[in-house]
Design a protein around this motif. Structure first.
Motif, PDB file in Angstrom:
ATOM      1  N   LEU A  26      38.424  40.744 -23.878  1.00 19.80           N
ATOM      2  CA  LEU A  26      38.373  39.394 -23.319  1.00 19.80           C
ATOM      3  C   LEU A  26      38.547  38.327 -24.397  1.00 19.80           C
ATOM      4  CD1 LEU A  26      35.578  39.714 -20.617  1.00 19.80           C
ATOM      5  CD2 LEU A  26      38.034  39.546 -20.281  1.00 19.80           C
ATOM      6  N   SER A  27      37.968  38.527 -25.559  1.00 18.62           N
ATOM      7  CA  SER A  27      38.140  37.536 -26.632  1.00 18.62           C
ATOM      8  C   SER A  27      39.578  37.541 -27.153  1.00 18.62           C
ATOM      9  CB  SER A  27      37.142  37.781 -27.763  1.00 18.62           C
ATOM     10  OG  SER A  27      37.371  39.044 -28.354  1.00 18.62           O
ATOM     11  N   GLY A  28      40.207  38.688 -27.183  1.00 15.33           N
ATOM     12  CA  GLY A  28      41.614  38.762 -27.591  1.00 15.33           C
ATOM     13  C   GLY A  28      42.509  38.058 -26.603  1.00 15.33           C
ATOM     14  N   GLY A  43      41.581  35.625 -24.616  1.00 15.97           N
ATOM     15  CA  GLY A  43      41.291  34.198 -24.737  1.00 15.97           C
ATOM     16  C   GLY A  43      41.958  33.587 -25.945  1.00 15.97           C
ATOM     17  N   LEU A  44      41.886  34.256 -27.091  1.00 14.42           N
ATOM     18  CA  LEU A  44      42.526  33.759 -28.313  1.00 14.42           C
ATOM     19  C   LEU A  44      44.047  33.719 -28.169  1.00 14.42           C
ATOM     20  CD1 LEU A  44      40.481  35.264 -31.246  1.00 14.42           C
ATOM     21  CD2 LEU A  44      41.192  32.903 -30.992  1.00 14.42           C
ATOM     22  N   VAL A 102      34.267  43.100 -24.426  1.00 22.44           N
ATOM     23  CA  VAL A 102      34.115  41.817 -25.111  1.00 22.44           C
ATOM     24  C   VAL A 102      35.298  41.578 -26.048  1.00 22.44           C
ATOM     25  CG1 VAL A 102      32.701  40.567 -26.808  1.00 22.44           C
ATOM     26  CG2 VAL A 102      31.607  41.724 -24.895  1.00 22.44           C
ATOM     27  N   VAL A 103      35.708  42.600 -26.787  1.00 21.14           N
ATOM     28  CA  VAL A 103      36.854  42.467 -27.700  1.00 21.14           C
ATOM     29  C   VAL A 103      38.130  42.181 -26.909  1.00 21.14           C
ATOM     30  CG1 VAL A 103      38.323  43.743 -29.319  1.00 21.14           C
ATOM     31  CG2 VAL A 103      35.850  43.851 -29.551  1.00 21.14           C
TER      32      VAL A 103
END
Length: 150
Positions: A12-14, A16-17, A9-10
């Motif tokens: 993928l969010s990184g 995406g950001l 999750v970390v």
């Protein structure tokens, strides 16, 4: 299992950001789209002609001590608008005078022995002399076609 899921999750969010930040930067600072409709109108093509200048004798002055190391004979062409080519041809003696007034104080000798001419330096001398003889913006390019020691 929770650790692996948390790391995914970390990650993928990184991604995406980071991708969103790169896209936003591209939108704000990126290249502007080309304006196809105004480009042909803005770039009106001017027909040009080459005016030959034959056999200009120039001194080779050393950059180290300012002494005369020899002479070189240049042949070059001036790219000018086609409608001004006859005027430029008629005023060539003024250009040659302006070049002569600059070459004796411009170091153009290159190489270890100082017997080779610096073509780039000579081109700069001609470009600086052209506005004096023909006016600003008349000569578009200077093409040196031959340089021989004299």
């Amino acid at each position: 299992m929770k650790k692996i899921l948390f790391l995914i999750v970390v990650l993928l969010s990184g991604l995406g950001l980071g991708g969103a930040a790169a896209f936003g930067t591209l939108l704000v600072l990126g290249p502007r789209p080309a304006q196809a409709a105004s480009a042909p109108a803005a770039a009106e093509e001017v027909k040009t002609a080459f005016v030959p200048v034959d056999k200009l004798l120039a001194p080779l002055v050393s950059a180290d001590d300012g002494r005369l190391t020899g002479y070189v004979q240049f042949q070059f062409n001036l790219e000018v608008p086609e409608d001004k080519s006859s005027e430029v041809t008629a005023r060539l003696p003024l250009l040659l005078h302006a070049i002569n007034m600059r070459t004796f104080k411009t170091p153009m000798a290159a190489g270890k022995d100082g017997l080779l001419p610096s073509l780039d330096q000579f081109r700069k001398v001609v470009e600086a002399s052209a506005p004096e003889a023909f006016g600003a913006g008349v000569v578009r390019k200077v093409a040196i076609t031959q340089a021989t020691p004299a």
